[in-house]
Design a protein around this motif. Structure first.
Motif, PDB file in Angstrom:
ATOM      1  N   SER A  18       0.907  -1.388  -0.115  1.00  0.00           N
ATOM      2  CA  SER A  18      -0.287   0.012   0.060  1.00  0.00           C
ATOM      3  C   SER A  18       0.795   1.256  -0.027  1.00  0.00           C
ATOM      4  N   GLN A  52      -4.354  -4.794   9.634  1.00  0.00           N
ATOM      5  CA  GLN A  52      -5.287  -4.858   8.356  1.00  0.00           C
ATOM      6  C   GLN A  52      -4.303  -4.938   7.122  1.00  0.00           C
ATOM      7  N   LYS A  55      -1.935  -8.141   7.189  1.00  0.00           N
ATOM      8  CA  LYS A  55      -2.815  -9.220   6.765  1.00  0.00           C
ATOM      9  C   LYS A  55      -3.102  -9.378   5.384  1.00  0.00           C
ATOM     10  N   LYS A  56      -3.587  -8.299   4.866  1.00  0.00           N
ATOM     11  CA  LYS A  56      -3.772  -8.139   3.630  1.00  0.00           C
ATOM     12  C   LYS A  56      -2.743  -8.526   2.661  1.00  0.00           C
ATOM     13  N   GLU A  60      -2.330 -11.880   0.289  1.00  0.00           N
ATOM     14  CA  GLU A  60      -1.988 -11.862  -1.235  1.00  0.00           C
ATOM     15  C   GLU A  60      -0.833 -12.675  -1.700  1.00  0.00           C
TER      16      GLU A  60
END
Length: 379
Positions: A18, A52, A55-56, A60
């Motif tokens: 991100s 979050q 974990k994302k 992936e």
């Protein structure tokens, strides 16, 4: 596709964390990949992610490896948070036009004689032909106006190139600025740190100091807001630590030294001075009475490998001179005059040596101090 480090790296080039324009391999998020049969350990380094987000990213990676390489692979993550180094204290480093060197006189302990040392050293250097100024940085307890017999003086406002400036008060050839000029003698200055720092900055930069060889900063006790404001605002050439030989005072002197030696501050210590070293009576002048202990500052200087500038005994006449507003170092052919002359010369020598051997904290290095006999000219 064969399960190995190379194949996993190739697959993970398709994954982006991100907020990054680079994939997790190129950006260094994946620090290491280790393969043990059908078990894979992946080390991740991330910039303080939310649970979050972490974990994302892990999900992936798992999905991609299972789809592209082997669905039976067991994947373990070791995630570390990237350490962000704390920014150094930002220095404004405004140059005081015409001021050659700035020297801080300090000690974390109160009542050890910082102001007495400042006044008498400045007066001695002025007597030697140097251009000297003193900034009384003790906002809560200014004593410089008393010691130089200028209590009640009010500095004038002048215009320099269309800009309003404060003309410093001058006494015994020393230019002075103090909060004491703007308050009544019995008025307490009850200010929080930011307000005191703002007033100090105004006195520094709004004063018309003119041409100075030395600007002495007479610091308050402690290691607080005022000290931090000064090192953030001015490129201080060096500091002199004043202390009595008493253990209680030496403990605070150590703290004051450590403050200047911090990486974020890094102001060189020019030397240590021992004040109130001993007392001699008129009846027995050859006998020294070590009221506060013997040679404590000298031992401290040796222990910390810092230059020892000298010792100043307890002189009744020095105390009387301070109370009457006349520097004791100006007493002709006296022991006090000789003490301060020797210390002043050593101080200037250390200052010049500091500028020759260490990176400058100001734009212009000292070259020569015209007319100042404290600097011994080499033939």
């Amino acid at each position: 596709m064969e399960l190995n480090k190379k194949s996993i790296s190739k697959v993970l080039e398709e994954v982006y964390s991100s907020g990054s324009k680079d994939n997790i391999i190129k950006s260094g998020v994946v620090a290491n990949i280790m393969v043990f049969d059908i078990e894979v350990d992946i080390d991740l380094i991330m910039d303080n992610p939310t649970l979050q987000a972490r974990k994302k990213l892990e999900a992936e990676i798992i999905d991609l490896i299972h789809q592209r390489i082997n669905s039976k692979v067991k994947i373990k993550f070791n995630t570390k948070i990237k350490k962000v180094s704390k920014p150094e204290i930002e220095r404004v480093n405004k140059k005081l036009s015409g001021v050659d060197s700035i020297i801080a006189i300090s000690s974390a302990k109160g009542g050890v004689g910082k102001s007495t040392f400042t006044v008498n050293t400045a007066a001695m250097l002025a007597k030697m032909g140097c251009k000297v100024g003193i900034l009384d940085a003790d906002i809560y307890g200014p004593s410089i106006p008393t010691m130089l017999d200028v209590e009640g003086y009010v500095p004038k406002s002048i215009k320099i190139d269309g800009v309003s400036k404060i003309e410093p008060v001058e006494s015994y050839g020393i230019k002075l600025m103090s909060i004491g000029f703007f308050t009544k003698l019995d008025q307490a200055v009850v200010w929080r740190g930011p307000m005191a720092s703002k007033a100090l900055n105004q006195m520094i930069f709004d004063t018309n100091w003119g041409e100075l060889d030395f600007l002495f900063l007479d610091l308050p006790p402690g290691t607080g807001d005022i000290h931090l404001s000064l090192v953030q605002s001015l490129p201080i050439n060096g500091a002199v630590i004043v202390s009595t030989p008493q253990n209680v005072a030496l403990a605070d002197a150590r703290r004051g030294i450590k403050m200047f030696q911090q990486d974020s501050i890094n102001v060189p210590i020019l030397g240590l001075v021992e004040n109130m070293s001993y007392f001699t009576s008129n009846e027995e002048p050859e006998i020294k009475h070590f009221i506060f202990g013997e040679s404590g500052v000298k031992y401290l200087a040796k222990d910390l490998d810092i230059n020892f500038l000298g010792e100043i005994p307890i002189f009744t006449s020095l105390r009387e001179a301070s109370d009457f507003g006349r520097p004791g170092s100006l007493q002709e052919n006296s022991v006090i005059e000789n003490k301060f002359r020797d210390i002043s010369k050593l101080l200037v020598e250390e200052l010049i040596k500091r500028n020759d051997e260490l990176p400058p904290t100001k734009i212009v290095k000292i070259t020569n101090l015209v007319g100042c006999s404290a600097v011994k000219k080499k033939s």
